[in-house]
Write an enzyme that holds these catalytic residues in place. Structure first.
Site, PDB file in Angstrom:
ATOM      1  N   GLU A 139       7.711 -13.259  21.649  1.00 25.06           N
ATOM      2  CA  GLU A 139       9.083 -13.714  21.940  1.00 25.06           C
ATOM      3  C   GLU A 139       9.287 -13.965  23.432  1.00 25.06           C
ATOM      4  O   GLU A 139      10.000 -14.889  23.818  1.00 25.06           O
ATOM      5  CB  GLU A 139      10.101 -12.703  21.413  1.00 25.06           C
ATOM      6  CG  GLU A 139      10.125 -12.561  19.887  1.00 25.06           C
ATOM      7  CD  GLU A 139      10.332 -13.853  19.138  1.00 25.06           C
ATOM      8  OE1 GLU A 139      10.954 -14.779  19.692  1.00 25.06           O
ATOM      9  OE2 GLU A 139       9.850 -13.957  17.987  1.00 25.06           O
TER      10      GLU A 139
ATOM     11  N   GLN B 184      -3.009 -27.735  15.311  1.00 24.79           N
ATOM     12  CA  GLN B 184      -3.076 -26.812  14.178  1.00 24.79           C
ATOM     13  C   GLN B 184      -2.108 -27.283  13.105  1.00 24.79           C
ATOM     14  O   GLN B 184      -0.994 -27.691  13.402  1.00 24.79           O
ATOM     15  CB  GLN B 184      -2.713 -25.406  14.701  1.00 24.79           C
ATOM     16  CG  GLN B 184      -2.752 -24.307  13.685  1.00 24.79           C
ATOM     17  CD  GLN B 184      -2.633 -22.922  14.338  1.00 24.79           C
ATOM     18  OE1 GLN B 184      -3.246 -22.636  15.359  1.00 24.79           O
ATOM     19  NE2 GLN B 184      -1.823 -22.067  13.744  1.00 24.79           N
TER      20      GLN B 184
ATOM     21  N   ASP C 198      -0.421  -8.190  14.516  1.00 23.10           N
ATOM     22  CA  ASP C 198      -0.577  -7.752  15.912  1.00 23.10           C
ATOM     23  C   ASP C 198      -2.036  -7.477  16.266  1.00 23.10           C
ATOM     24  O   ASP C 198      -2.504  -7.844  17.343  1.00 23.10           O
ATOM     25  CB  ASP C 198       0.251  -6.481  16.169  1.00 23.10           C
ATOM     26  CG  ASP C 198       1.724  -6.788  16.389  1.00 23.10           C
ATOM     27  OD1 ASP C 198       2.153  -7.934  16.112  1.00 23.10           O
ATOM     28  OD2 ASP C 198       2.453  -5.884  16.850  1.00 23.10           O
TER      29      ASP C 198
HETATM   30 ZN    ZN Z   1       7.994 -17.614  17.362  1.00 16.15          ZN
END
Ligand code: ZN
Ligand code: CA
Length: 309
Positions: free
Chosen positions: A187, A215, A251
C-alpha cells in the site's frame, strides 16, 4: 484524468532526471493511528515496531527473503533508498511516539466512507498530510486488506494508507498468509505512485514500469517460478514477476521492488511529496519544558508544582 496527468508528469520528471541519484537516504516520517473497538484491535507497540522494521527491510532490500528473488531478476531488484521512522515530533512541535490510539464505537470501517480518517465519524483526523505518512490501522470491512491514496496535485486530508489490523506487522494480531507486513509494503508502494504489476485495468495492462514484465492478471497464493511463461503473448520466458510487492501473492512469497519502480517512487516524492525530502520529524528533539513563573509563583513543568531553585 488526474491519474493520467500524474503519469505524464512522472514520465517527464524521469526523462529530465535520468541520471538522478538521491543525495541521501530519504526517511519518511510515519504516524500510526490505531482506531480500535475491541481490545484485540488495539494492537501493541511491538506490532507497530515490527511493521516499521519490515518497511525498512523491504525498501532497503535488506529483507532476509531477498535470496528468493529468481536469479534472472537479481539485476533489476532495487534498494529503493527509502526508510521509515515513527515520527518523534508531532504537528504542534511536541515530542511523540508517532502512535495515536483512538477508542471508537464503530465495529468496522469501510473504504467507501473513510470513516477511520475523521474524528467526526469515529476515527481520527490525519496529521498534516504533506509532512507525514498517515497509516490508520483498524477493523476494515469488505474483505479488504488495505488501501492507499496515490499522489496527486490535490493532496486531500484523507491522504494516506489504511491497513486492517489482522494484516499489519508480523506479530500480535497478524494472520497468515498476510502476517509478514507486506500489505503495508504494497500500500505504501501505491502511496508512492506504484501500480499493480499487471497494470490493474483489465488484462495485460501497463504499470508504466519497463523492468517489470507485462503480466496478464494478478497472482494469488504462492506460485512456483516460472509462472505462466509467455503471458500476454510476449516472448518473456520467465513469466510473471509474481514475487513483486505489487502483485497479490502471499506475504511469504514476495521479495522485491525493481529499479523502475524505485525511480517512479523517487519521482513521486520529489514532485508530489517534497516535504519528505528534508525535515527533522524523525530526529528532532523538542526544547526542554521550562519553568512557568508569574509574579514569583512558579509551576514545575515536570509535576505541576514545586519550588524553583
Ligand atoms: Zn494494490
Ligand atoms: Ca511493466
Amino acid at each position: 484524468r488526474e491519474k493520467g496527468k500524474v503519469n505524464s508528469q512522472t514520465q517527464k520528471w524521469l526523462n529530465q532526471h535520468s541520471n538522478y541519484t538521491p543525495k541521501a537516504i530519504i526517511t519518511i516520517p510515519v504516524v500510526v493511528h490505531v482506531v480500535w473497538n475491541t481490545n484485540q484491535e488495539n494492537i501493541s507497540d511491538a506490532q507497530i515496531f515490527s511493521q516499521i522494521d519490515i518497511l525498512n527491510a523491504d525498501y532497503r532490500r535488506t529483507n532476509a527473503d531477498a535470496i528468493n528473488t529468481p536469479i534472472v531478476w537479481n539485476s533489476v531488484a532495487a534498494d529503493c533508498e527509502i526508510e521509515f521512522c515513527l515520527a518523534t515530533i508531532d504537528p504542534n512541535g511536541a515530542a511523540t511516539t508517532g502512535i495515536t490510539r483512538t477508542q471508537t464505537s464503530q465495529t468496522s470501517f469501510s473504504i467507501q466512507n473513510d470513516g477511520m480518517k475523521h474524528s467526526s465519524s469515529g476515527g481520527i483526523d490525519a496529521w498534516p498530510n504533506e509532512y507525514y505518512l498517515n497509516i490508520w490501522v483498524c477493523d476494515l470491512g469488505g474483505g479488504l486488506l488495505g488501501y492507499a491514496t496515490p499522489p496527486s496535485n490535490f493532496l486531500s486530508n484523507e491522504d494516506g494508507v489504511v491497513i486492517g489490523y489482522r494484516y499489519f506487522g508480523s506479530t500480535g494480531t497478524a494472520q497468515p498468509p498476510y502476517h509478514r507486513g507486506r500489505t503495508t509494503t504494497h500500500e505504501v508502494g501505491h502511496w508512492l505512485n506504484l501500480e499493480h504489476v499487471w497494470g490493474g485495468w483489465g488484462s495485460c495492462g501497463n504499470d508504466n514500469v519497463s523492468d517489470t514484465p507485462t503480466q496478464e492478471d494478478e497472482n494469488y497464493s504462492c506460485p512456483s517460478f516460472p509462472e505462466s511463461p509467455n503471458s500476454c503473448g510476449t516472448t518473456n520466458a520467465n513469466g510473471d514477476m509474481f514475487m513483486n510487492y505489487m502483485d497479490y501473492t502471499n506475504d511469504a512469497c514476495m521479495n522485491l521492488f525493481t529499479n523502475g519502480q524505485k525511480a517512479r517512487m523517487i519521482s513521486a516524492i520529489n514532485q508530489y511529496r517534497p516535504n519528505l525530502l528534508n525535515h527533522n520529524l524523525c530526529t528532532g528533539s523538542t526544547p526542554n519544558p521550562s519553568w512557568n513563573c508569574i509574579n514569583g509563583g512558579c509551576v514545575d513543568p515536570g509535576n505541576g508544582n514545586g519550588t524553583y531553585s
